[in-house]
Motif scaffolding. Structure first.
Motif, short mmCIF file in Angstrom:
data_model
loop_
_atom_site.label_atom_id
_atom_site.label_comp_id
_atom_site.label_asym_id
_atom_site.label_seq_id
_atom_site.Cartn_x
_atom_site.Cartn_y
_atom_site.Cartn_z
N VAL A 130 7.44 2.24 5.32
CA VAL A 130 7.62 3.30 4.32
C VAL A 130 9.05 3.28 3.78
O VAL A 130 9.28 3.53 2.59
CB VAL A 130 7.30 4.68 4.92
N ARG A 180 1.02 4.18 -2.81
CA ARG A 180 0.85 5.59 -2.44
C ARG A 180 2.00 6.44 -2.99
O ARG A 180 1.77 7.54 -3.52
CB ARG A 180 0.77 5.72 -0.92
N ASP A 239 9.85 0.74 9.97
CA ASP A 239 8.83 1.47 9.24
C ASP A 239 8.71 0.92 7.81
O ASP A 239 9.69 0.92 7.05
CB ASP A 239 9.22 2.95 9.18
N THR A 242 4.75 -5.24 9.62
CA THR A 242 3.57 -5.64 8.86
C THR A 242 3.04 -6.93 9.45
O THR A 242 3.62 -7.48 10.39
CB THR A 242 3.92 -5.87 7.37
N ALA A 282 9.15 0.78 1.10
CA ALA A 282 8.43 1.28 -0.07
C ALA A 282 9.27 2.27 -0.85
O ALA A 282 9.24 2.29 -2.08
CB ALA A 282 7.11 1.92 0.36
N GLN A 283 10.04 3.08 -0.16
CA GLN A 283 10.91 4.03 -0.84
C GLN A 283 11.99 3.31 -1.65
O GLN A 283 12.38 3.76 -2.73
CB GLN A 283 11.53 4.99 0.18
N LYS A 326 0.83 -1.21 0.00
CA LYS A 326 0.00 0.00 0.00
C LYS A 326 0.86 1.26 0.00
O LYS A 326 0.55 2.24 -0.68
CB LYS A 326 -0.95 0.00 1.20
N HIS A 327 1.97 1.21 0.73
CA HIS A 327 2.87 2.36 0.75
C HIS A 327 3.54 2.55 -0.61
O HIS A 327 3.75 3.69 -1.05
CB HIS A 327 3.91 2.20 1.85
#
Length: 238
Positions: free
Chosen positions: A207, A21, A205, A193, A210-211, A17-18
């Motif tokens: 995120v 986004r 994290d 997660t 995801a980065q 999801k990240h």
């Protein structure tokens, strides 16, 4: 619809999801791949602009074909959907667990990638990112490393499936390089997660992971292909 499009499998939660986004924030129309329509729609609403729900169960061949028929052109495919059913060593893991794990983590990735290749070939800069695991590294599994104790042999089904995914990453990269594809694997690191209870309890994290995926999705034409990269951009040994 934005000119650039991306698909993230397993994008209704967690790292996926990240990733969706972040791609949407980059101006992509992002197909949020989700086998559950309700959770997928909730993720779309949370991501907001640029997100589109795509019902996609990576273990359902017919469903994959139906999903692929809805996407004419695709610039980025992130194979994120995955499972880790237990942390057991191989002698304590039954064959059915191996089958179920490989069905999602390996066979599902192949089925989705092959189904969406025609759409990816219509992109001038096609990118494929396979979300793997640092625990799949055979080098790190036999030597000291920052993620887990060497020689533990735990999570055998999950880790071996991700090692197979790494091999497929290399093979796709080699066979698609002439068509301009960049195909790479990502080691996201332990993240908070619901992949495993341990990850939920002590992971970092999502995120950040995801980065790392975003970086591989946005590689320039002179960027690497057939590589295995950590979330921070450093190379991971096979």
């Amino acid at each position: 619809m934005n000119e650039r499009t991306a698909l993230v499998t397993g994008a209704n939660k967690g790292i996926g999801k990240h990733i969706a986004r972040l791609l949407a924030a980059e101006g992509y129309t992002v197909y949020v791949g989700s086998r559950d329509a309700g959770r997928g729609q909730q993720a779309v609403e949370e991501i907001s602009a640029g997100a589109r729900l795509l019902i996609l169960d990576v273990s359902d061949p017919d469903g994959i074909e139906k999903a692929a028929a809805q996407v004419d052109q695709l610039d980025v495919l992130v194979n994120n959907a995955g499972v880790a059913l237990s942390l057991d060593p191989p002698a304590a893991t039954d064959v059915e667990e191996f089958r179920r794990t490989y069905e999602i983590n390996v066979f599902g990735t192949v089925a989705v990638t092959n189904a969406f290749l025609p759409a990816l070939r219509r992109s001038p800069h096609p990118r494929i990112v396979n979300v793997s695991s640092g625990t799949a590294s055979l080098t790190w599994s036999t030597n000291p490393n920052p993620q887990f104790s060497p020689g533990s042999g735990t999570a055998a089904a999950y880790r071996s499936s991700k090692a197979a995914l790494n091999a497929l990453t290399v093979f796709y990269a080699q066979t698609l390089v002439a068509d301009g594809f960049k195909v790479n694997a990502l080691a996201p690191g332990a993240r908070a997660t619901d992949l495993t209870p341990r990850a939920a309890a002590v992971g970092g994290d999502p995120v950040e992971a995801a980065q790392g995926a975003l970086h591989l999705a946005l590689l320039s034409d002179d960027g690497p292909t057939g590589g295995f990269f950590s979330w921070d951009g450093t190379l991971v040994p096979w």
